[in-house]
Design a protein around this motif. Structure first.
Motif, short mmCIF file in Angstrom:
data_model
loop_
_atom_site.label_atom_id
_atom_site.label_comp_id
_atom_site.label_asym_id
_atom_site.label_seq_id
_atom_site.Cartn_x
_atom_site.Cartn_y
_atom_site.Cartn_z
N UNK A 1 85.00 22.07 -74.06
CA UNK A 1 85.46 21.45 -72.70
C UNK A 1 84.54 21.57 -71.79
N UNK A 2 83.67 22.63 -71.69
CA UNK A 2 82.82 23.04 -70.81
C UNK A 2 81.34 22.44 -70.73
N UNK A 3 81.08 22.04 -72.05
CA UNK A 3 79.76 21.63 -72.45
C UNK A 3 79.18 20.77 -71.55
N UNK A 4 79.84 19.67 -71.04
CA UNK A 4 79.09 18.64 -70.06
C UNK A 4 78.69 19.49 -68.75
N UNK A 5 79.56 20.36 -68.32
CA UNK A 5 79.19 21.30 -67.07
C UNK A 5 77.92 21.88 -67.35
N UNK A 6 77.78 22.62 -68.53
CA UNK A 6 76.77 23.81 -68.81
C UNK A 6 75.57 22.90 -68.84
N UNK A 7 75.58 21.78 -69.34
CA UNK A 7 74.25 21.12 -69.51
C UNK A 7 73.92 20.10 -68.27
N UNK A 8 74.56 20.18 -67.21
CA UNK A 8 74.48 19.35 -65.94
C UNK A 8 73.37 19.72 -65.31
N UNK A 9 72.30 18.87 -65.14
CA UNK A 9 70.73 19.30 -64.71
C UNK A 9 70.93 19.05 -63.28
N UNK A 10 72.05 18.53 -62.68
CA UNK A 10 72.08 18.07 -61.29
C UNK A 10 72.95 19.06 -60.61
N UNK A 11 73.76 19.62 -61.06
CA UNK A 11 74.44 20.89 -60.12
C UNK A 11 73.48 22.25 -60.30
#
Length: 202
Positions: A74-84
């Protein structure tokens, strides 16, 4: 038309079994659950369960994989987002994850019980979803404070979100706290947890 109705009926039957399995596995755990328990919970024939899923193990794997994906992917995209930024991640993940757990309150207990009962199988499922501990988020934690192991920080973050759901029976009875007050406490934690994490990182 008949084929479409039949497919919908089949899907409905499978979903009934899966929902019943989620309930029974959560209450009893894998070892104590019998296929008959799942069939009774679903209000369907045991032979029908065996036809769709063949075995308790097969049904458990399907349900467990879904649960693990919910809890971790569920949180994988947020964890690996290098833009945030790190601060943005802390706030986004806290809100999104707590909302997801409010919608699925049995999820942490289900997963924790199976970690205890079969850690090897659980470990393989988590590995299949990628390593959270090698995520860009954990790297950002390490860069923010080089004096604290970033894994420690991540475990604190995860624990602050998950533990209130694991401890809900105690919170509701020991207080006593009403259901509404409990939900309000969770809403407050969406704001407090990122603040606490930022304090730890200073």
């Amino acid at each position: 038309m008949e084929e479409q109705v039949k497919a919908e009926n089949n899907l409905s039957t499978e979903e009934k079994f899966k929902e019943a399995a989620r309930i029974v596995f959560t209450k009893k755990g894998y070892a104590a659950t019998k296929t008959r328990d799942i069939a009774e919970e679903a209000g369907l024939n045991l032979a029908l369960l065996n036809y769709y899923f063949r075995s308790k193990e097969k049904l458990f794997e399907i349900v467990m994989i879904e649960k693990v994906k919910q809890l971790f992917s569920f949180i994988a995209p947020a964890l690996n987002n290098q833009e945030t930024s790190l601060d943005e991640k802390l706030e986004l993940i806290a809100v999104s994850y707590i909302d997801m757990l409010i919608a699925n309150p049995d999820l942490p207990l289900f997963v924790l019980s199976e970690i205890r009962n079969n850690p090897e199988r659980f470990g393989k499922m988590v590995q299949a979803n990628g390593s959270i501990l090698r995520s860009y988020f954990v790297k950002q934690l390490g860069e923010k404070n080089k004096n604290i192991n970033p894994v420690q920080l991540f475990l604190n973050f995860l624990g602050m979100m998950v533990f209130p759901f694991v401890a809900k029976p105690v919170i509701l009875t020991a207080g006593p706290v009403s259901e509404d007050a409990y939900i309000q406490m969770l809403e407050e934690r969406k704001i407090l947890i990122p603040k606490w994490m930022k304090m730890m990182l200073e």
